[in-house]
Design an enzyme around this catalytic site. Sequence first.
Site, PDB file in Angstrom:
ATOM      1  CG  HIS A  14      57.967  76.293  51.476  1.00  0.00           C
ATOM      2  ND1 HIS A  14      56.707  76.479  51.543  1.00  0.00           N
ATOM      3  CD2 HIS A  14      58.640  77.380  52.013  1.00  0.00           C
ATOM      4  CE1 HIS A  14      56.542  77.363  52.485  1.00  0.00           C
ATOM      5  NE2 HIS A  14      57.480  77.874  52.810  1.00  0.00           N
TER       6      HIS A  14
ATOM      7  CG  HIS B 201      52.845  77.385  51.685  1.00  0.00           C
ATOM      8  ND1 HIS B 201      53.634  76.192  52.477  1.00  0.00           N
ATOM      9  CD2 HIS B 201      52.084  77.600  52.828  1.00  0.00           C
ATOM     10  CE1 HIS B 201      53.153  75.666  53.599  1.00  0.00           C
ATOM     11  NE2 HIS B 201      52.326  76.871  53.804  1.00  0.00           N
TER      12      HIS B 201
END
Lengths: 164, 872
Positions: A94, A111
């Site tokens: 990510h 995250h």
Amino acid sequence: MLQTTMSRRTFVGGSVVLGALLTSVRFSKAFVAPSLSYKRKRIANIRDLKNHKPVMFNYPDKDSPAMLVKLGRPAIGGVGPGKDIVAFSALCTHQGCPLNYSKVRFVCKCHYSMFDPAKNGQTYQGHASEWLPQIRLSVDSRGNIYAEAVEGLVWGRVINILPK
Amino acid sequence: MALFARKDRLPIPPKNAEKKTTVCQYCNVGCGYDVYKWPVGKDGGKKPSQNALGIDFTKQRVALQGQAIVENMHTVITGKDGKQYNVLVIPSKNSPINRGNYSIRGGTNAQATYAPSKPTRNRLHYPLLRVGDQFQPVSWEEAIDIVARVVKGVKDNWGPDSIAMKVHDHGGSGSGFEDNWAVGKFFFIAVGTRMLSIHNRPAYNSEVWGQRERGTHELNYCYEDARLADTIVLWGANSFETASVFYTQHMLPNLQGATTEEKKKVYKRGEPVEAARMIVVDPRRTASVTVAEDVAPGRVLHLRPRLGTDYVLANAIARAIYEKGWHDKEFIEKRTDLKTFEDYKKKSLMLDVPYDRFMRDVEKLTGVSRKDIEKAAEWIAKPKKGGYRRRTLTIYEKGVIWGYKNYDTIAAISQIAALTGNYGKPGTGCGRQGGHQEGYVRPHSRSRAKLVGSIYAGGPPPNIDEYVKNDLKSKVYFVSGTDPYLSTPNAQAYKKRVHERTLALTEFLSEYAAAAGEPAGSEERARRIIEGLGKTQGLFLVVINMYQNETARDAHLILPAAGWGETPTTYINCNSRLLRIADKFADPPGDAKPDWWIWGRIATRMKELYEAEGNHEEAKYCSGMDWKSAAEVFADGASEFPNNKLSKADEAKLPAECYKGVTHDLLRKLGQKGIQTPVRIDPKTGKLVGTKRRYTYKFGTSDGKFKWYGTDPWSPDLNEFYPPQITKYFKNGNDRKFPFWFTNGRTQIFWQTGYHDRYLPEKVYTIPMPYIEMNTKDAKRLGIKSGDIVEVYNMEGNCVAVVYVNDSPPPGTVYGLMYRFHESLNHLTTDYTDPKTTIPWYKASRVGIRKLSGSLEHVRKFTSFLPINDFS
């Protein structure tokens, strides 16, 4: 084959449609991983591995941390007698944060993406739109495990093997 | 062995690559993206001076700080010129919203573009006309002429209300103000029908009239408020999964205490500054709860009310606040209507009922303990040290919007914020999270049909699902930008009836053709269709979409629409009302056209037909839709907004989306910065100014004061509390046949019906079929394991699903994905709608569960069944 003998000039001058088709083939072949010359690297020996005790290593170079882990049950792309040894890039796909291994999966604490190492590094929860790049492994007759290639783009690069 | 082709290098955009501004086509957050496009083979170099991004690609980039460029962000498309182009769609580091962050949906924006060599080749290319059992490509001229003639003929014969529709509304999913305006002008003015419904529900209504009629539009806060709040309340909103980047980019830093410097800048002198607390109200232990717990243990409160009891819980929290004296007396006095406040105190807070008895009844009905209710009251409203008011931001979404008693529930939640003074100040606000982004502009002032509001504003509006199912006065049905065969409540009953009715017309036309041959042209074809609609129970179905979706299987005409990136479009996001342009960078497939063009052409053809017969009055209503560009439609839509030359304090008078004065060209100049609606023209400077946060000075009512509302009485006895659609499951042994509560929702993995996502290998492996989540205790009792296949069924319908066993749903409740690519768990939802608003209650019914023998080996082997709510 026709396209391999065509000069660049002929190629450019060819019809739009033919040009489009040729480029498409060239493109798709060129980028499917592994499309690069990866060096083989010894990571560990089977007898040194314990279930769920990951081994950190760098691959294909020092700036690309990776993790090898024995899951204790068969995994997609797993090697060894139990087909349960797998390795992955250890950077979250990510935004590149380092991954933790626990409870038979990888978790990113930036995250909260989670990847399943038994299922080809599948993002089963979280933001990461790419599955974790799996590292192709081989085992020799003495139980040495080698990294052979990376299947998928390592985060933070547009090419897995950086220029020297 | 990778399960599908992966890449280990990507081409680099050269310095002269074409650059466009865009905004994600998917969820409410509205992450900014930058698009780079350049011819295949003309790549840039790895050195910063050799590429468009100025990045040194010879080195490993730094986590978080470096630009994310991943495999799915690149694709190759074919232009109308027949040449191939590389396209890179990357999360913008210049966007204040996402700051380079992105989600599992937005990360694949590039893959949604049309390419003849990719699965998106499945996009519709040409208008398709049904002849018997087949679809045949026809020209736009032919298709438009048929629709225009049928709509005109049906309207002339049976009146405007014989035309019904279910159409994508208020923008989002890559279609914004332009398409929205065109749809509105077509149905409100050219046709003039009342029989309208919105993509995800059976009527034409706001999902939040309960808040709007209080004088507050639901989009009143800004993303900064999530960084500045003392307490964030997520009510029926699983933001980690459905507003992913808003949650991780803005809420998490606040929970972590990483925004204290920002707080110090805007808080009052001496006001305590702390890391935020979070309250999540959700029957499930969602990822939004467990991520927050991982980040901020001890500062997360999770309330799990019994399904449909949220308005009682909200009133109970308000009562606890009032009881402790934590309400904002000054705010109530100055900013709210004291006359209606009496009604609120009597009916919502039930001050006549002693507190202890009230709380006992609340506990009994909601299943939430008094202790937790009072703790929530404290976290929302107990003043901080020094007497400073807590800043609480409340964000709610479908868990309550699509709950029982929609109007009262939304009103109850939005009134807690008024009671505690949490509107219009930094770190406060109360509004919805949003599903998709917004682009609402419709010609209400010129509508020929009288549209109604809630029961308190001339309503409720008609239920169009029931209208097309049961009332033969409905003759033509437009379904555009939605797939109700999957998404409408009680879907099994709905599609059965739509199928029967469309088939009746098809059979009439086939028999006609068998006797007289196929019609010679569109005029004759339209004549036969109108005749068939008169002689049978037939329904003429027109589907407008990017793909041939589930509903299209019964269509008579399918019209191919352009998608995101194929026409310039504009929309606002939900967390900040930030208006930006999502510019065009690709061409639509085949002869597909933007929606605004399609509606414009149908209206214009109707105009010609009316003029030809000398009906200039009707022709006038069909005029002014012959647009040539999206920019022209955007400008046309601005005409609906009122005069926006107003002072800052009068922003409350403007519609939330007001963009009067803004043009496509201006938005191109503003790029990711955009402008926040409502946009005003500053009376002093004459310049356009945006609105950061709403209702700082006034509310959107005639006297500027917040209007209170007293909610319905309730009984703690479930048989009296719930409507017949639920209580029928308690009677006659049905409680044993259907022992589980059923609720449903979304997954982070894919967007809506997965109209694009169903072509991406990652999504197909991860969500291979519909699924349910079942609590470990229930699974053990029933002998069900993760990966087993079950049938879920009730008196509405059934669905087959794979099971995830985890601790997310409480025992006795199963949770299902609302729908997948071809299958729908909406077969199980009831036909209940709120009598005040006609908003359905998707989120609860009762079901039985039967384990099917055997399993799907492919699913077991390739799908992950690890718990999605355990991050520890």
